[in-house]
Motif scaffolding. Structure first.
Motif, PDB file in Angstrom:
ATOM      1  N   ARG A 464       0.818  -1.218   0.000  1.00 57.49           N
ATOM      2  CA  ARG A 464       0.000   0.000   0.000  1.00 57.49           C
ATOM      3  C   ARG A 464       0.852   1.268   0.000  1.00 57.49           C
ATOM      4  NH1 ARG A 464      -2.880  -3.122   3.993  1.00 57.49           N
ATOM      5  NH2 ARG A 464      -1.866  -1.900   5.651  1.00 57.49           N
ATOM      6  N   GLY A 465       2.174   1.113  -0.021  1.00 60.84           N
ATOM      7  CA  GLY A 465       3.056   2.267  -0.058  1.00 60.84           C
ATOM      8  C   GLY A 465       3.299   2.914   1.287  1.00 60.84           C
ATOM      9  N   GLU A 466       2.972   2.241   2.376  1.00 64.74           N
ATOM     10  CA  GLU A 466       3.084   2.837   3.706  1.00 64.74           C
ATOM     11  C   GLU A 466       4.524   2.835   4.235  1.00 64.74           C
ATOM     12  OE1 GLU A 466       0.263   1.213   6.478  1.00 64.74           O
ATOM     13  OE2 GLU A 466      -1.338   1.160   4.969  1.00 64.74           O
ATOM     14  N   ARG A 467       5.465   2.246   3.467  1.00 65.95           N
ATOM     15  CA  ARG A 467       6.872   2.259   3.881  1.00 65.95           C
ATOM     16  C   ARG A 467       7.743   3.051   2.890  1.00 65.95           C
ATOM     17  NH1 ARG A 467       5.101   1.207   8.276  1.00 65.95           N
ATOM     18  NH2 ARG A 467       5.230  -0.834   9.313  1.00 65.95           N
ATOM     19  N   ASP A 468       7.098   3.730   1.930  1.00 60.51           N
ATOM     20  CA  ASP A 468       7.847   4.482   0.921  1.00 60.51           C
ATOM     21  C   ASP A 468       8.627   5.656   1.518  1.00 60.51           C
ATOM     22  OD1 ASP A 468       6.850   2.737  -0.894  1.00 60.51           O
ATOM     23  OD2 ASP A 468       5.453   4.137  -1.852  1.00 60.51           O
ATOM     24  N   TYR A 469       8.193   6.145   2.663  1.00 59.13           N
ATOM     25  CA  TYR A 469       8.860   7.289   3.292  1.00 59.13           C
ATOM     26  C   TYR A 469      10.321   6.979   3.639  1.00 59.13           C
ATOM     27  CZ  TYR A 469       8.308   4.788   7.727  1.00 59.13           C
ATOM     28  OH  TYR A 469       8.373   3.847   8.729  1.00 59.13           O
ATOM     29  N   ARG A 470      10.675   5.701   3.709  1.00 55.67           N
ATOM     30  CA  ARG A 470      12.038   5.322   4.078  1.00 55.67           C
ATOM     31  C   ARG A 470      13.071   5.728   3.020  1.00 55.67           C
ATOM     32  NH1 ARG A 470      10.585  -0.775   6.304  1.00 55.67           N
ATOM     33  NH2 ARG A 470       9.740  -0.130   8.336  1.00 55.67           N
ATOM     34  N   LEU A 471      12.602   6.039   1.804  1.00 61.92           N
ATOM     35  CA  LEU A 471      13.518   6.436   0.731  1.00 61.92           C
ATOM     36  C   LEU A 471      13.774   7.942   0.707  1.00 61.92           C
ATOM     37  CD1 LEU A 471      12.103   4.273  -2.228  1.00 61.92           C
ATOM     38  CD2 LEU A 471      14.029   3.745  -0.724  1.00 61.92           C
TER      39      LEU A 471
END
Length: 493
Positions: A464-471
């Motif tokens: 769902r893209g909920e870990r994309d902030y790690r980039l």
């Protein structure tokens, strides 16, 4: 060769072959025919060799259990808990050696495996000539230091050659089969050696250490010229096969590194002790309480079931390991074909639970001997499966090196506890030891169940893209080192 694309090679790449998702994203197309040939070559070289190495490791470690019922304690003047203390000392130093040993392996290469095998073979050989209890303790310290890093080194090297989806079958074969075959062979060898004439001054239980140590030391010396190195420099591969190995490593990685290892750092080492590595390590520890306990004390447990001679008790410890060998093949094949880890682990641990429930619930010697089959059979695949499951989900390379060492290292704590599960005061029913193993088996089933649910939930968040902030705000180097934290990384369930 660029970072994100393998240079076309007629022998290496081909058109019209199926792509994995990661291959399609990176633009790499791996020739399925060439890959199949490479896998066949690796399987014929690595799996038998690793089975031999870990089998010898297991035999040398557990030979003391066979020596115990052949007169070790009497000859060395041991009494009370002396035997348990000797086993405890081994596992303390086994635990301490594991992670440092694997970091040395990452630094110096696979020649380290040859060093370890030669050392623990020499220590086993020297054990044939000990005359006091203190000398036994000294050999157990040295054996623990030498054996501590062997399993993790083998798994780490295998993970450099095989892709995540391939690891379960290959690691399961050498790690799952070697202990069962070694357990059966060790019992047969011990009974055979005790039935033949003495070897000069080497008598009785000393023959077990002498012959097994001599075999291991010889194999260790041969490994200095035969052990395969890292796939980037390995002499067992041609230039084309090395390029294919690099392509396979890139296709299996979220961020392509052409097989190069990132520098070891304290940050990456500490990040290796994440939730999933911890779950697998603790579960492995609980499995080891049962498996190592029975491996060390099965001849003693069997001898308590009836009026058997030493040789008869040794021989009756062989069939449970023989059955476990077949079951290991079933479990790892099931896990490989179904691409699952959780369900096979839960099912095999339920067998162990049933076995210990029988052992706790009855005093009938025939039923308790049958329970030994279920206990050994159920627990044997458990350790390999949790080690594979943890290795599957560890990245980048430093984290994989630490995880493959940390899981069996904590598992050694389980082995240490196992030393105190079958005490002389608890014989002949060993109610306390069997009850503890029943409890740990139930706990492992729960850990595997809830652990799988956690991994499924985490994968869904990444979908769902909920870990994309790690980039966000990361340099290219920092993104490479994200490993399992990368939003595109998916956990194996």
């Amino acid at each position: 060769m660029s970072e994100n694309k393998i240079t076309p090679n007629n022998e290496l790449l081909g058109k019209g072959h199926s792509r994995t998702e990661s291959e399609a994203e990176s633009g790499n197309v791996i020739d399925a025919v060439a890959e199949k040939q490479l896998l066949r070559k690796l399987d014929w070289i690595l799996i038998p060799l690793f089975m031999l190495i870990y089998g010898l490791n297991f035999i040398d470690r557990t030979a003391v259990g066979n020596a115990k019922i052949a007169g070790l304690e009497k000859d060395l003047g041991m009494e009370g808990f002396d035997f348990n203390i000797a086993l405890t000392v081994f596992y303390i130093f086994y635990f301490l050696a594991d992670i440092p040993s694997n970091l040395i392996m990452k630094r110096v290469g696979s020649i380290w495996i040859a060093v370890l095998v030669t050392l623990f073979g020499a220590v086993s050989l020297a054990s044939a000539f000990i005359k006091t209890y203190r000398q036994l303790l000294a050999t157990r310290v040295l054996l623990g230091l030498a054996e501590g890093g062997t399993l993790s080194a083998l798994v780490y090297l295998m993970a450099r050659y095989y892709r995540r989806k391939e690891l379960v079958l290959r690691t399961g074969l050498f790690f799952g089969l070697a202990p069962t075959l070694a357990g059966a062979f060790g019992g047969l060898l011990a009974s055979g050696l005790l039935s033949v004439d003495n070897i000069g001054i080497v008598k009785s239980w000393r023959k077990i250490f002498f012959v097994e140590g001599l075999i291991t030391t010889s194999v260790g010396l041969l490994l200095f010229i035969t052990i395969p190195d890292d796939p980037l420099t390995s002499r067992i591969l041609t230039k084309t096969e090395r390029e294919l190995s690099i392509a396979r490593l890139n296709a299996d990685a979220v961020v392509k590194t052409d097989g190069k290892k990132e520098p070891t750092s304290i940050k990456l080492i500490l990040q290796s002790f994440n939730i999933w590595t911890t779950v697998c390590a603790v579960a492995y520890m609980f499995v080891n309480i049962s498996f190592q306990g029975l491996s060390l004390f099965l001849p003693t447990v069997v001898s308590s079931l009836g009026k058997y001679t030493v040789v008869q008790a040794q021989l009756r410890s062989v069939p449970p390991f023989a059955l476990a060998t077949v079951w290991v093949l079933v479990v790892i094949s099931w896990s490989f074909i179904a691409k699952q880890r959780a369900i096979p682990v839960i099912c095999t641990m339920l067998l162990q639970v049933v076995g210990y429930a029988i052992a706790v619930g009855t005093k009938n010697p025939h039923a308790r001997y049958a329970a030994c089959f279920l206990c050994v059979t159920g627990s044997t695949p458990g350790g390999p499966m949790f080690l594979i499951w943890g290795t599957d989900n560890a990245a980048p390379d430093t984290m994989r090196a630490v995880a493959t060492a940390a899981i069996p290292a904590l598992g050694a704590i389980g082995s240490l506890i196992a030393v105190w599960t079958y005490l002389p005061s608890d014989a002949p029913n060993f109610h306390k030891g069997n009850s503890l193993n029943l409890a740990t088996g139930c706990t492992v089933v729960l850990m595997a169940t809830f652990g799988a649910l956690y991994l499924r939930r985490e994968n869904a968040k990444r979908d769902r893209g909920e870990r994309d902030y790690r980039l966000e705000g990361k340099t290219e180097e920092e993104i490479k080192n994200l490993g399992y934290l990368h939003p595109k990384f998916r956990y194996q369930i």
